[in-house]
Motif scaffolding. Structure first.
Motif, PDB file in Angstrom:
ATOM      1  N   ARG A 102       0.854  -1.182   0.000  1.00 56.78           N
ATOM      2  CA  ARG A 102       0.000   0.000   0.000  1.00 56.78           C
ATOM      3  C   ARG A 102       0.893   1.236   0.000  1.00 56.78           C
ATOM      4  O   ARG A 102       1.781   1.366   0.837  1.00 56.78           O
ATOM      5  N   THR A 158      -4.476   6.906  -2.409  1.00 55.29           N
ATOM      6  CA  THR A 158      -4.977   6.290  -1.182  1.00 55.29           C
ATOM      7  C   THR A 158      -6.383   5.749  -1.356  1.00 55.29           C
ATOM      8  O   THR A 158      -6.701   4.651  -0.899  1.00 55.29           O
ATOM      9  N   GLU A 215      -6.748   2.323  -3.123  1.00 55.71           N
ATOM     10  CA  GLU A 215      -6.181   1.174  -2.423  1.00 55.71           C
ATOM     11  C   GLU A 215      -7.170   0.562  -1.438  1.00 55.71           C
ATOM     12  O   GLU A 215      -6.949  -0.550  -0.961  1.00 55.71           O
ATOM     13  N   ASP A 216      -8.221   1.272  -1.145  1.00 51.40           N
ATOM     14  CA  ASP A 216      -9.215   0.802  -0.184  1.00 51.40           C
ATOM     15  C   ASP A 216     -10.388   0.214  -0.949  1.00 51.40           C
ATOM     16  O   ASP A 216     -10.982   0.879  -1.806  1.00 51.40           O
ATOM     17  N   LYS A 242     -13.250  -0.133  -0.117  1.00 49.16           N
ATOM     18  CA  LYS A 242     -14.501   0.603   0.130  1.00 49.16           C
ATOM     19  C   LYS A 242     -14.827   1.548  -1.018  1.00 49.16           C
ATOM     20  O   LYS A 242     -15.958   2.041  -1.127  1.00 49.16           O
TER      21      LYS A 242
END
Length: 805
Positions: free
Chosen positions: A674, A759, A762-763, A765
């Motif tokens: 990450r 960022t 990478e999630d 969600k």
């Protein structure tokens, strides 16, 4: 095994301790082993800190606990008898004792430079020749000039509740010196101890010893803030119990022995309001004046009458900042300080928190601002044509965009570090504090929605805010988090967990500056408070470079005709209001609670900008842009001086300490699961991403990636914007590997990257966010790639194309 093979600790156990006991010293009550003279200096870099090794004296010999006489420094048998002497002498100087002793287990080298016990400066002794407690105590009393009549006072023990709490070495020295001076008959004494070093606890212990020995039987403790009196009564002074009372306006009881009071509670403009006159002039035999640099320092003060009235009593002044001007002098009244423990000493010893300074320079502050011809403010008032500078802002002229910029910078800093860290924002005046609170509230809607007390204005005129002061300083209370103030919180506020001090106030008084800095100097290990940050918008921290910041005050006081320089025992010129205590006084009241009054809306105790009797002229302008020209980070060096580094220089040094070359950084970036992990690592070292990216954005005209901020600033490589990187990635052959739903997902992720950075993609969600949520459920979208693992591999491949070349 012979002595040569033994460790230093073994030498102590087998040889030195038995020799001390044989000389008649009680190990339990008269010998302090591994006595702390330093907790180890805290050093800060980035957001991390480390402690230097604590310093401990191997043995401190005491006549009784907390009354040291001599220091013994031990070494192993591999060292000479004299090897530890210089170290022992350094500890002896800190502990204010005349005898330094060194030993390697074969004997003692006894240093007695004053000839109190031996005829020569240094004498070698066998292990069984160490002098006992009565011999050294007699020598100590000779050194201090204490005759037999003083023994009941100086030999009175410290208060001990069995909890193990004991005075730190400097508190012990301050207490012993003061008690000894009073025992010798001195009646005017000044103790100078930096904020956060425990002046009130020190005052309690010295009052306890004087009271218990009956040298002083009725004692008055004066402070100039109600909160100080209440904290003292319920805190350090609690052991006085039923012998103690607080003087109020309602009634005067004369059956107590320890009296706590506000100056305001015992004085007034009318004769009948002066409650202290209900006591006879000889009622008190000791008056302790807390924060004596403030209310009791001015010659023409309304409060001076208290000290004049009780002139026959012993007066002890306590201050962190002795005041010396041509009009005001602590030293003129009290005499030279009997003991000084400075901020620098406290930081060196590791008992006080060091600070990091972030200096923020705003364009309008540095360049000034001049209105256009005929320009009016938001109320239609014609603005006087002249150049307005930093000292005008928020006093004569309010640039609303400047307030917004300061509030934004504070908010960004908290977001990058810890939004829940206790913060004090010092504003120019009450009006400025009102504007600042509003802007901070608007910039922190989520925090304020969670609890409306997240930001509170705590000023002298705001009763609701003042009611929250106790909650702000309580380490166990999370709210309020941000206290916006002007003068009310400059002194007497024990905010142990305060980690951020914001200076948006023109500070011209060294006394006031030192008091403000003192709000952050306390250490609270239980709440991970070891250091604090000063965010400075007004160049106030330039005062750190002034020799007077942590040096001896220069005596420049000029006595008036009605205040001649009299011997310290007779002179009395140290009461009243000072220029930095505009919130400290109050009008007499019949209430038991004396409340601090509203402060001047103009701040600093100054007159309105228009002059005495004129209406203030304060223009409000909301269409003048304000930007940050530069930031620099400064750290406290070992010599107590600030080390200045530009933000970009600091970033270069910090990143290169981890990744010496561009290839090292690229390898770490490519290998990281990450990218956020790399960013977090550098953020922990104090890399301020928002400011760095803003710096690069100036040249690019659009938002860069943190990756580009690093390669450009640290490694001098060309930088791209996020949109440029997204375009390059979309033009690569990577997208030809995917079709249908999977291709649509990657397109949407690339748009998300262009808008918000790496960022967010990478999630997982992100699959719940628009427009991806319109393409299918997260499970369906992952399945389009062949499952969650395959989806994550596809995202990694996308990242590789984003950062390729």
């Amino acid at each position: 095994m012979g002595k040569q093979g033994l460790s230093e600790r073994d030498i102590c156990t087998k040889y030195i301790t038995p020799a001390i006991q044989q000389a008649g010293w009680d190990i339990q009550t008269q010998v302090r082993e591994e006595y702390s003279v330093s907790d180890g200096r805290i050093m800060v870099r980035g957001r991390l800190h480390t402690r230097a090794r604590p310093r401990r004296a191997d043995y401190v010999l005491c006549f009784q606990r907390n009354q040291p006489i001599a220091v013994i420094e031990a070494k192993d048998a591999g060292h000479s008898l004299s090897h530890g002497m210089q170290q022992a002498q350094a500890y002896a100087e800190k502990l204010d004792v005349p005898f330094a002793i060194s030993s390697n287990g074969s004997g003692f080298l006894f240093a007695d430079p004053h000839g109190l016990v031996f005829d020569q400066a240094e004498t070698e002794l066998t292990l069984d020749e160490l002098p006992g407690p009565e011999v050294l105590w007699c020598g100590y009393r000779r050194w201090k000039g204490l005759d037999d009549e003083t023994r009941p006072v100086v030999e009175q023990p410290f208060y001990d509740d069995g909890s193990g709490r004991a005075p730190r070495y400097y508190q012990m020295v301050a207490i012993n010196r003061t008690v000894e001076a009073i025992a010798r008959g001195q009646n005017r004494l000044l103790l100078v101890m930096a904020t956060g070093t425990g002046k009130t606890y020190t005052a309690f212990q010295l009052i306890w010893r004087l009271w218990k020995s009956r040298r002083k039987q009725r004692i008055l403790f004066l402070a100039d803030r109600n909160i100080l009196v209440d904290q003292t009564k319920s805190g350090d002074f609690r052991p006085f119990g039923a012998a103690m009372t607080k003087i109020t306006k309602r009634k005067v009881e004369k059956s107590f022995e320890i009296y706590l009071s506000l100056y305001q509670a015992v004085t007034g403009s009318e004769e009948e309001q002066n409650i202290y006159r209900q006591f006879s002039p000889d009622f008190f035999d000791l008056v302790v004046i807390d924060e004596c640099h403030r209310g009791s320092a001015a010659e023409d003060s309304a409060w001076r009458s208290i000290l004049e009235y009780f002139n026959g009593a012993t007066h002890i002044g306590l201050t962190a900042t002795p005041k010396e001007t041509t009009e005001v002098s602590n030293i003129h009244y009290f005499g030279e300080p009997i003991y000084t423990y400075s901020l620098k000493q406290g930081i060196d010893d590791g008992y006080l928190a060091p600070y990091k300074v972030i200096r923020v320079d705003l364009d309008r502050d540095l360049q000034g601002w001049r209105p256009n011809e005929g320009q009016t403010d938001i109320h239609g008032e014609l603005i006087e044509d002249r150049i307005y500078n930093q000292r005008d802002f928020d006093r004569n002229l309010i640039l609303t965009q400047r307030t917004k910029r300061v509030a934004r910078t504070v908010t960004d800093y908290l977001a990058q570090t810890d939004p829940m860290q206790k913060t004090i924002v010092f504003c120019e005046n009450i009006d400025h504090a009102k504007w600042m609170r509003k802007e901070l509230v608007n910039l922190n809607p989520q925090q304020v929605a969670r609890n409306h007390k997240y930001i509170m204005r705590i000023t002298g005129d705001e009763q609701v805010g003042k009611a929250e002061l106790d909650h702000f300083i309580d380490p166990e209370e999370p709210y309020p988090v941000i206290a916006v103030t002007s003068k009310l919180m400059t002194t007497g506020v024990d905010a142990r967990t305060c980690k951020l001090i914001v200076l948006d106030q023109n500070i011209r008084s060294m006394t006031e500056f030192k008091q403000i800095i003192g709000r952050g100097t306390r250490i609270d290990e239980a709440h991970n408070k070891f250091w604090f940050t000063i965010l400075d918008f007004r160049k106030a921290t330039e005062l750190f470079a002034d020799p007077k910041f942590d040096g001896d005050p220069e005596k420049v006081y000029v006595p008036t005709d009605n205040d001649p320089l009299l011997p310290p025992d007779n002179e009395d010129d140290d009461t009243g209001n000072s220029d930095d205590s505009s919130e400290g006084g109050s009008n007499p009241s019949d209430d038991d609670t004396i409340v601090d009054p509203p402060e001047s809306p103009y701040g600093g105790g100054d007159e309105p900008p228009g002059g005495v009797g004129e209406s203030p002229s304060k223009y409000i302008v909301d269409d003048v842009s304000v930007s940050v020209l530069g930031q620099r980070v400064q750290y406290l060096g070992p010599d107590g001086k600030l080390i200045t580094e530009e933000l970009t220089d600091y970033t270069q040094k910090t990143v290169k300490a981890h990744y010496a070359t561009l290839n090292d950084f690229l390898r770490r970036w490519e290998e990281s699961e990450r990218k956020q992990a790399v960013l977090d690592e550098l953020a922990e070292q104090g890399v301020f991403w928002e400011e760095l990216m803003a710096e690069v954005e100036k040249h690019l005209g659009d938002a860069p990636d943190p990756f580009d901020a690093i390669v450009h600033i640290v490694y001098d490589q060309p930088a791209l914007t996020r949109r440029q990187r997204a375009t390059k990635a979309r033009q690569s052959d990577y997208f030809t590997r995917f079709e249908g739903q999977a291709r649509a997902v990657l397109d949407a992720l690339l748009d998300k990257y262009a808008d918000s950075g790496v960022t967010i993609i990478e999630d997982t969600k992100v699959l719940n966010l628009a427009p991806l949520d319109q393409l299918g459920t997260p499970v369906e979208l992952a399945q389009a790639f062949g499952g969650k693992s395959a989806y994550q591999q596809a995202v990694k491949g996308l990242e590789a194309r984003i950062y390729a070349g």
